[in-house]
Design an enzyme around this catalytic site. Structure first.
Site, PDB file in Angstrom:
ATOM      1  N   CYS A 145       0.816  -1.225   0.000  1.00  0.00           N
ATOM      2  CA  CYS A 145       0.000   0.000   0.000  1.00  0.00           C
ATOM      3  C   CYS A 145       0.845   1.268   0.000  1.00  0.00           C
ATOM      4  O   CYS A 145       0.295   2.366  -0.105  1.00  0.00           O
ATOM      5  CB  CYS A 145      -0.926   0.024   1.217  1.00  0.00           C
ATOM      6  SG  CYS A 145      -2.243  -1.205   1.174  1.00  0.00           S
ATOM      7  N   TYR A 159       2.005   9.893 -11.600  1.00  0.00           N
ATOM      8  CA  TYR A 159       1.206   9.005 -10.753  1.00  0.00           C
ATOM      9  C   TYR A 159       0.524   7.924 -11.588  1.00  0.00           C
ATOM     10  O   TYR A 159       0.597   6.729 -11.273  1.00  0.00           O
ATOM     11  CB  TYR A 159       0.169   9.828 -10.002  1.00  0.00           C
ATOM     12  CG  TYR A 159      -0.716   9.025  -9.073  1.00  0.00           C
ATOM     13  CD1 TYR A 159      -0.196   8.489  -7.894  1.00  0.00           C
ATOM     14  CD2 TYR A 159      -2.061   8.823  -9.364  1.00  0.00           C
ATOM     15  CE1 TYR A 159      -0.999   7.753  -7.031  1.00  0.00           C
ATOM     16  CE2 TYR A 159      -2.876   8.094  -8.512  1.00  0.00           C
ATOM     17  CZ  TYR A 159      -2.340   7.555  -7.349  1.00  0.00           C
ATOM     18  OH  TYR A 159      -3.135   6.836  -6.506  1.00  0.00           O
ATOM     19  N   PHE A 188     -10.985   7.340  -2.231  1.00  0.00           N
ATOM     20  CA  PHE A 188     -11.156   6.792  -0.886  1.00  0.00           C
ATOM     21  C   PHE A 188     -10.911   7.850   0.180  1.00  0.00           C
ATOM     22  O   PHE A 188     -10.154   8.807  -0.023  1.00  0.00           O
ATOM     23  CB  PHE A 188     -10.224   5.596  -0.671  1.00  0.00           C
ATOM     24  CG  PHE A 188     -10.840   4.290  -1.086  1.00  0.00           C
ATOM     25  CD1 PHE A 188     -11.245   3.358  -0.144  1.00  0.00           C
ATOM     26  CD2 PHE A 188     -11.046   4.015  -2.428  1.00  0.00           C
ATOM     27  CE1 PHE A 188     -11.831   2.169  -0.524  1.00  0.00           C
ATOM     28  CE2 PHE A 188     -11.642   2.829  -2.831  1.00  0.00           C
ATOM     29  CZ  PHE A 188     -12.037   1.896  -1.860  1.00  0.00           C
TER      30      PHE A 188
END
Length: 259
Positions: free
Chosen positions: A84, A165, A198
């Site tokens: 993560c 990204y 999120f």
């Protein structure tokens, strides 16, 4: 895979999606080692779940090696790795200042930093963890271990300013199947989750109207994703031995607009 009693490593486990996953694994009886740079938060999460914290910079071989050594000394060889750790930024490839007319381009050192952490850091942890898993005795179905990576919907729907990204996350998607094939004869599965928007610590820094607008952009349900929902999918990937070489969007059906 039966989770209870297994050892796991969660990179980026001190906050956000990684923290939720570490807590979810621990609740299933997994012994969890947290890799993160934030020692204060990492130690606190590890203490709360009966885990161990390892201060790790995924860009550095020596740091990752030391982290795995500490984790394995505490809990033995991990059968589960959840990646993560990552970060993003927003810079256009080339742009013109509206006031001065000055032309700038994406600073290459910033591009390299994103790729080093998100893509190469992920692969570094995969390779080193998988090498350790090869030493384990097989479980049911001949399974030795499972690796779960974190990409992003930006891998497919990159927005303005997300060249670094999006490409780093697309790289994670692109390597999922080849790495799964590399490891298939050793009983190690590899899958990737592509989260949408999120409710992570990054979102917490945004003004409420911005958060509400982002939530409203999700087709259904019209809200930000909960880290526990990411963790739920990560745990199911670990449990379900027939999931391998796959990438899963977890995004409420959103498709990101250009900006």
């Amino acid at each position: 895979m039966k989770l209870t009693g297994c050892a796991a490593v969660v990179t980026g486990g001190a906050s956000g999606l990684g923290e939720a996953t570490a807590r979810g694994l621990a609740a299933e009886g997994v012994k969890v080692a947290i890799f993160d740079l934030n020692a204060e938060k990492g130690e606190a999460v590890a203490a709360a779940i009966g885990g161990v914290f390892c201060q790790v910079d995924v860009r550095q071989d020596a740091s990752v090696d030391a982290g795995f050594a500490k984790a394995r000394a505490a809990f033995g060889q991990e059968r589960i790795l959840v990646n993560c750790a990552g970060l993003g930024n927003a810079v256009k490839t080339a742009s013109r200042d509206k006031q001065t007319g000055e032309i700038k381009h994406f600073p290459l050192d910033q591009f390299e930093r994103i790729v080093q952490i998100n893509l190469i850091g992920t692969f570094r942890c995969i390779a080193k963890s998988a090498a350790g898993m090869l030493q384990l005795q097989p479980m049911d179905d001949g399974e030795r271990g499972v690796i779960v990576n974190t990409a992003s919907v930006a891998a497919e729907d990159g927005q303005i300013g997300q060249a670094a990204y999006a490409s780093s996350k697309a790289g994670i998607v692109g390597m999922t199947l080849p790495v799964a094939r590399d490891l298939m004869n050793e009983g190690i599965r590899v899958n990737t989750i592509l989260p949408g928007i999120f409710d992570t610590p990054l979102m917490a820094t945004m003004k409420e109207p911005v958060r509400q607008a982002l939530a409203a952009s999700v087709p259904f349900p019209k809200r930000l994703g909960a880290p526990a929902e990411y963790a739920s999918l990560a745990l199911e990937i670990c449990r379900n031995s027939y999931l391998n070489g796959a990438c899963f969007r977890l995004d409420g059906a959103i498709r990101m607009a250009p900006r």
